[in-house]
Write a protein that holds these residues in place. Structure first.
Motif, PDB file in Angstrom:
ATOM      1  N   GLY A   1      -6.196  10.348  -0.673  1.00 36.32           N
ATOM      2  CA  GLY A   1      -7.358   9.473  -0.764  1.00 36.32           C
ATOM      3  C   GLY A   1      -8.480   9.751   0.204  1.00 36.32           C
ATOM      4  O   GLY A   1      -9.589   9.248   0.022  1.00 36.32           O
TER       5      GLY A   1
ATOM      6  N   LEU B   1      -4.645   5.005   3.076  1.00 35.13           N
ATOM      7  CA  LEU B   1      -4.830   4.742   1.650  1.00 35.13           C
ATOM      8  C   LEU B   1      -3.543   5.045   0.878  1.00 35.13           C
ATOM      9  O   LEU B   1      -3.182   4.333  -0.059  1.00 35.13           O
ATOM     10  CB  LEU B   1      -5.993   5.565   1.105  1.00 35.13           C
ATOM     11  CG  LEU B   1      -7.378   5.233   1.683  1.00 35.13           C
ATOM     12  CD1 LEU B   1      -8.454   6.076   1.004  1.00 35.13           C
ATOM     13  CD2 LEU B   1      -7.696   3.751   1.546  1.00 35.13           C
TER      14      LEU B   1
ATOM     15  N   ARG C   1     -14.442   8.632  -8.486  1.00 34.71           N
ATOM     16  CA  ARG C   1     -14.279   7.658  -7.409  1.00 34.71           C
ATOM     17  C   ARG C   1     -15.591   6.968  -7.096  1.00 34.71           C
ATOM     18  O   ARG C   1     -15.613   5.773  -6.791  1.00 34.71           O
ATOM     19  CB  ARG C   1     -13.703   8.320  -6.158  1.00 34.71           C
ATOM     20  CG  ARG C   1     -12.247   8.705  -6.312  1.00 34.71           C
ATOM     21  CD  ARG C   1     -11.599   9.004  -4.982  1.00 34.71           C
ATOM     22  NE  ARG C   1     -11.658   7.866  -4.062  1.00 34.71           N
ATOM     23  CZ  ARG C   1     -11.145   7.890  -2.839  1.00 34.71           C
ATOM     24  NH1 ARG C   1     -10.543   8.971  -2.388  1.00 34.71           N
ATOM     25  NH2 ARG C   1     -11.232   6.825  -2.065  1.00 34.71           N
TER      26      ARG C   1
ATOM     27  N   LEU D   1      -8.316   0.863  -9.120  1.00 34.95           N
ATOM     28  CA  LEU D   1      -9.040   0.124  -8.089  1.00 34.95           C
ATOM     29  C   LEU D   1      -9.019  -1.349  -8.433  1.00 34.95           C
ATOM     30  O   LEU D   1      -9.116  -1.737  -9.603  1.00 34.95           O
ATOM     31  CB  LEU D   1     -10.484   0.615  -7.993  1.00 34.95           C
ATOM     32  CG  LEU D   1     -10.698   2.027  -7.456  1.00 34.95           C
ATOM     33  CD1 LEU D   1     -12.159   2.412  -7.582  1.00 34.95           C
ATOM     34  CD2 LEU D   1     -10.262   2.131  -6.014  1.00 34.95           C
TER      35      LEU D   1
ATOM     36  N   LEU E   1      -5.398   0.293  -5.292  1.00 33.19           N
ATOM     37  CA  LEU E   1      -6.201   0.510  -4.091  1.00 33.19           C
ATOM     38  C   LEU E   1      -7.391  -0.427  -4.156  1.00 33.19           C
ATOM     39  O   LEU E   1      -8.089  -0.475  -5.176  1.00 33.19           O
ATOM     40  CB  LEU E   1      -6.668   1.965  -4.036  1.00 33.19           C
ATOM     41  CG  LEU E   1      -7.302   2.466  -2.741  1.00 33.19           C
ATOM     42  CD1 LEU E   1      -6.330   2.350  -1.576  1.00 33.19           C
ATOM     43  CD2 LEU E   1      -7.741   3.913  -2.913  1.00 33.19           C
TER      44      LEU E   1
ATOM     45  N   ALA F   1     -11.254   1.738  -0.555  1.00 29.29           N
ATOM     46  CA  ALA F   1     -11.635   3.021  -1.145  1.00 29.29           C
ATOM     47  C   ALA F   1     -13.068   3.385  -0.783  1.00 29.29           C
ATOM     48  O   ALA F   1     -13.398   4.562  -0.609  1.00 29.29           O
ATOM     49  CB  ALA F   1     -11.473   2.962  -2.660  1.00 29.29           C
TER      50      ALA F   1
END
Length: 402
Positions: A239, A261, A288, A59, A271, A276
């Motif tokens: 995702g 995604l 996540r 991320l 990402l 996200a």
């Protein structure tokens, strides 16, 4: 000192009168130890190989820097012409000429790049006339939007070639407006179809989708095959695995959609945290929610949530919890209880997908094999029914989908 047997008491001795147990037991223990160590080493190596092959998506807090595109003499139209002239030559084989479009375009809705239409086309493979969805790029697109759209076209030519993913049928890039043509799936959104099939709707004659236990396993297996393809073939994640991102045909074949995604990961291998975070928290794996690196096993968690959606005919996950209450409960080892019409096997599969540690969750091949074996013995006659009511007006709030 050598131990001898008492022949009058036992005959478990060899010819020298030595108790066989003294020899056999250590041998058995030795062999068992070797086998156990071999299994442990094999499983450790297999797990290491899976981790090495699995995509790891990082991320990023900041959005991807916008690539500056040269505009000759201050002319956007000139830049557009140059980009179209220098686009990827592989797109040429996907070009569909205006003569292949049968009739007029029928407006459907507004998409992320521009209006979406529907029309019949003559397929490139010569198989005849098929219905297609046209995703267009709007007329006032900037050079950056045009560049992104061409990347999206390339993504579809490379990725969308699996029976469980909405397929690319062709494109139009020779002139503006640009079109991306995808196969039309006539059953519509799976989540909406599940709602229509609930007991109250079916009794009123409005249920269009009728599911048996075998159908549930079939749908889940198709999704798992599509996700395995993304992972093993392209090292991508989806995702956003959820019933809302599945389309279903009348013959109960399903197609993964909602690949935005995956498209971002395809371009940058990262990402953005902002994108996200747009996935509702009730579908997210713990890593996540904590903004840790994402792998295919993050999709596996969401796959377990999808299985819950299907077997409950579209109920929101964690129906008794508000979205912000979910993560603290998960930290205390809370998991959703078994749905009333779920088999023990399917519920065990869901719980396996909801293991806190990502590497403890099943691989796609494990899931596919299990679902395939269950299909052979599952009930294919009795229709699924759900007794509890579902207030569709409150669904978004309960599911955390806005």
């Amino acid at each position: 000192m050598t131990l001898h047997c008492n022949f009058s008491i036992s005959n478990r001795c060899n010819v020298n009168g030595i108790n066989n147990g003294i020899i056999i037991i250590p041998v058995i223990l030795g062999i068992s130890s070797v086998v156990l160590i071999t299994i442990i080493i094999w499983k450790t190596c297999k797990m290491k190989q899976q981790r090495e092959r699995a995509p790891v998506i990082l991320l990023q807090d900041k959005s991807e820097p916008v690539r500056q595109l040269e505009i000759e003499n201050g002319s956007l139209s000139t830049a557009t012409e140059r980009m179209l002239a220098t686009k990827d030559p592989s797109l040429k084989q996907w070009e569909i000429s205006p003569e292949h479009i049968v009739g007029n375009l029928e407006y459907m809705q507004s998409g992320s790049y521009g209006p979406m239409y529907m029309a019949n086309i003559l397929s490139l493979d010569g198989s005849g006339e098929v219905k297609a969805v046209f995703k267009s790029l709007h007329d006032n697109a900037s050079a950056k939007e045009l560049s992104d759209y061409l990347d999206l076209l390339k993504f579809h030519t490379k990725i969308c070639n699996h029976e469980s993913i909405v397929k690319l049928l062709g494109c139009q890039t020779e002139r503006m407006p640009l079109y991306l043509l995808l196969e039309f799936v006539n059953g519509g959104n799976l989540l909406h179809s599940l709602w229509k099939s609930r007991e109250t709707e079916a009794q009123a004659g409005g249920g269009e989708l009728k599911l048996t236990e075998r159908d549930v396993y079939s749908i889940a297996k198709q999704v798992a095959c599509g996700l395995e393809y993304l992972t093993t073939k392209h090292h991508l994640i989806h995702g956003d695995v959820a019933a809302r991102n599945l389309l279903i045909h009348d013959n109960l074949t399903v197609k993964l959609t909602g690949l935005s995604l995956a498209f971002d990961v395809y371009k940058t291998r990262t990402l953005s945290s902002h994108k996200a975070a747009q996935v509702p928290i009730k579908w997210l794996a713990p890593e996540r929610i904590m903004k840790l690196p994402i792998t295919e096993k993050s999709d596996t968690w969401s796959f377990g949530i999808l299985a819950y959606e299907i077997i409950t005919l579209g109920s929101p996950p964690y129906p008794e919890l508000q979205p912000l209450e979910v993560f603290p409960k998960l930290q205390r080892n809370y998991r959703m209880s078994k749905p009333s019409n779920s088999s023990n096997a399917l519920y065990d599969l869901m719980k396996h997908c909801w293991q806190w540690k990502a590497y403890d969750r099943p691989s796609w091949s494990e899931l596919i094999n299990k679902l395939n074996s269950w299909m052979n013995t599952a009930d294919k006659v009795e229709l699924l029914k759900v007794a509890d009511d579902l207030d569709l007006d409150q669904y978004k709030q309960a599911a955390g989908v806005f």
